[in-house]
Design an enzyme around this catalytic site. Structure first.
Site, mmCIF file in Angstrom:
data_model
loop_
_atom_site.group_PDB
_atom_site.id
_atom_site.type_symbol
_atom_site.label_atom_id
_atom_site.label_comp_id
_atom_site.label_asym_id
_atom_site.label_seq_id
_atom_site.Cartn_x
_atom_site.Cartn_y
_atom_site.Cartn_z
ATOM 1 N N PRO A 10 5.262 43.552 10.345
ATOM 2 C CA PRO A 10 5.996 43.926 11.558
ATOM 3 C C PRO A 10 7.502 44.057 11.382
ATOM 4 O O PRO A 10 8.129 43.253 10.679
ATOM 5 C CB PRO A 10 5.681 42.776 12.527
ATOM 6 C CG PRO A 10 4.390 42.234 12.053
ATOM 7 C CD PRO A 10 4.375 42.418 10.567
ATOM 8 N N ASN A 11 8.048 45.073 12.004
ATOM 9 C CA ASN A 11 9.493 45.355 12.091
ATOM 10 C C ASN A 11 10.113 45.931 10.821
ATOM 11 O O ASN A 11 11.285 46.321 10.832
ATOM 12 C CB ASN A 11 10.287 44.105 12.536
ATOM 13 C CG ASN A 11 9.838 43.618 13.900
ATOM 14 O OD1 ASN A 11 9.828 44.398 14.846
ATOM 15 N ND2 ASN A 11 9.435 42.374 13.995
ATOM 16 N N ARG A 18 17.786 47.779 11.282
ATOM 17 C CA ARG A 18 17.498 46.457 11.816
ATOM 18 C C ARG A 18 18.387 45.408 11.133
ATOM 19 O O ARG A 18 18.320 45.226 9.921
ATOM 20 C CB ARG A 18 16.028 46.153 11.514
ATOM 21 C CG ARG A 18 15.623 44.737 11.741
ATOM 22 C CD ARG A 18 14.268 44.432 11.116
ATOM 23 N NE ARG A 18 13.867 43.102 11.465
ATOM 24 C CZ ARG A 18 13.007 42.365 10.760
ATOM 25 N NH1 ARG A 18 12.443 42.867 9.682
ATOM 26 N NH2 ARG A 18 12.711 41.153 11.146
ATOM 27 N N TYR A 23 19.413 42.445 6.296
ATOM 28 C CA TYR A 23 18.434 43.191 5.487
ATOM 29 C C TYR A 23 19.027 44.383 4.742
ATOM 30 O O TYR A 23 18.315 45.056 3.998
ATOM 31 C CB TYR A 23 17.276 43.656 6.385
ATOM 32 C CG TYR A 23 16.536 42.505 7.019
ATOM 33 C CD1 TYR A 23 15.810 41.613 6.236
ATOM 34 C CD2 TYR A 23 16.583 42.290 8.394
ATOM 35 C CE1 TYR A 23 15.145 40.538 6.802
ATOM 36 C CE2 TYR A 23 15.915 41.223 8.977
ATOM 37 C CZ TYR A 23 15.207 40.351 8.181
ATOM 38 O OH TYR A 23 14.549 39.289 8.735
ATOM 39 N N ASN A 74 4.840 41.852 2.217
ATOM 40 C CA ASN A 74 5.912 41.220 2.982
ATOM 41 C C ASN A 74 5.369 41.096 4.400
ATOM 42 O O ASN A 74 5.360 42.070 5.147
ATOM 43 C CB ASN A 74 7.173 42.078 2.961
ATOM 44 C CG ASN A 74 8.313 41.409 3.720
ATOM 45 O OD1 ASN A 74 8.090 40.453 4.468
ATOM 46 N ND2 ASN A 74 9.522 41.914 3.544
ATOM 47 N N ALA A 77 7.571 38.282 10.015
ATOM 48 C CA ALA A 77 7.504 36.981 10.707
ATOM 49 C C ALA A 77 6.097 36.382 10.696
ATOM 50 O O ALA A 77 5.942 35.162 10.877
ATOM 51 C CB ALA A 77 8.000 37.135 12.142
ATOM 52 N N GLU A 98 3.718 37.347 -2.497
ATOM 53 C CA GLU A 98 4.441 37.418 -1.220
ATOM 54 C C GLU A 98 5.908 37.726 -1.505
ATOM 55 O O GLU A 98 6.497 37.127 -2.407
ATOM 56 C CB GLU A 98 4.321 36.070 -0.509
ATOM 57 C CG GLU A 98 5.098 36.014 0.804
ATOM 58 C CD GLU A 98 4.956 34.648 1.473
ATOM 59 O OE1 GLU A 98 3.839 34.100 1.528
ATOM 60 O OE2 GLU A 98 5.993 34.134 1.926
ATOM 61 N N HIS A 100 9.946 38.726 0.193
ATOM 62 C CA HIS A 100 10.877 38.808 1.320
ATOM 63 C C HIS A 100 12.188 39.385 0.824
ATOM 64 O O HIS A 100 12.656 39.028 -0.266
ATOM 65 C CB HIS A 100 11.130 37.417 1.916
ATOM 66 C CG HIS A 100 9.876 36.779 2.406
ATOM 67 N ND1 HIS A 100 9.270 37.160 3.568
ATOM 68 C CD2 HIS A 100 9.076 35.849 1.843
ATOM 69 C CE1 HIS A 100 8.158 36.467 3.726
ATOM 70 N NE2 HIS A 100 8.012 35.671 2.690
ATOM 71 N N ARG A 107 17.928 30.462 5.801
ATOM 72 C CA ARG A 107 18.134 30.991 7.149
ATOM 73 C C ARG A 107 17.682 29.946 8.189
ATOM 74 O O ARG A 107 17.766 28.747 7.926
ATOM 75 C CB ARG A 107 17.386 32.319 7.290
ATOM 76 C CG ARG A 107 17.927 33.404 6.336
ATOM 77 C CD ARG A 107 17.178 34.713 6.480
ATOM 78 N NE ARG A 107 17.326 35.270 7.828
ATOM 79 C CZ ARG A 107 16.546 36.252 8.298
ATOM 80 N NH1 ARG A 107 15.589 36.773 7.552
ATOM 81 N NH2 ARG A 107 16.738 36.698 9.527
ATOM 82 N N ARG A 111 11.950 29.794 9.318
ATOM 83 C CA ARG A 111 11.593 30.775 8.284
ATOM 84 C C ARG A 111 11.282 30.122 6.935
ATOM 85 O O ARG A 111 10.791 30.764 6.022
ATOM 86 C CB ARG A 111 12.734 31.776 8.074
ATOM 87 C CG ARG A 111 12.972 32.643 9.272
ATOM 88 C CD ARG A 111 13.947 33.760 8.956
ATOM 89 N NE ARG A 111 14.550 34.266 10.169
ATOM 90 C CZ ARG A 111 14.016 35.206 10.948
ATOM 91 N NH1 ARG A 111 12.871 35.762 10.633
ATOM 92 N NH2 ARG A 111 14.618 35.588 12.057
#
Ligand code: DQA
Length: 146
Positions: A10-11, A18, A23, A74, A77, A98, A100, A107, A111
């Site tokens: 998502p996103n 964003r 990012y 990735n 969230a 995985e 990121h 952060r 997270r």
């Protein structure tokens, strides 16, 4: 030839616009282009998928479980709370990394914890595009046994 699934949660479709301070300015197309270039060098096939929907991500993993050799994901969230996605990764039994873009350990506290990490071979984070490229190198080394 190894076929690796590159899955963005998502996103991540909004990369580039964003929260660029977190990012960066790289778009999802730019990111996928860099991954495709690395895949060409490694002589492997990559297939890209992005969804904002947990169920669509699960369906995609199920549909590709018998024909893919590995997965780089990735989960966005969903990393931090989706037992559904965690179980899907475990169920399809693909060697999984995985990744990121940001350093999730530096952060907000929510997270730092990943529910998906324990069903993955490892977690690469905090290096932007390089997180994906290093994960790809790692996965190919794992698959070829070097
Ligand atoms: C992210 C980190 C997550 O915490 C966040 O929800 C994202 C992106 C990253 O790539 O840094 O959507 O997975």
């Amino acid at each position: 030839m190894f076929r690796i699934l590159i899955v963005h949660g998502p996103n991540l479709n909004l990369l580039g616009e964003r929260e660029p301070e977190v990012y960066g300015s790289t778009t999802l197309d730019d990111l996928n282009y860099e991954i495709a270039r690395r895949a060409e060098k490694l002589n492997i096939l990559v297939e890209f998928f992005q969804s904002n929907h947990e169920g669509a991500l699960v369906d995609y993993l199920h549909a590709n479980r018998k024909t893919a050799d590995g997965l780089i994901i990735n989960p966005g969230a969903l990393t931090h709370y989706s037992y559904t996605l965690r179980d899907a990764i475990a169920a399809v039994q693909l060697p999984t990394m995985e990744v990121h873009l940001s350093d999730i350990h530096q952060r907000e506290p929510f997270r730092r914890f990943s529910v998906t990490k324990e069903v993955c071979l490892g977690q690469f984070f905090g290096k932007g595009v390089m997180s994906y490229l290093e994960a790809l190198d790692f996965l190919v080394a794992h698959l070829t046994g070097v």
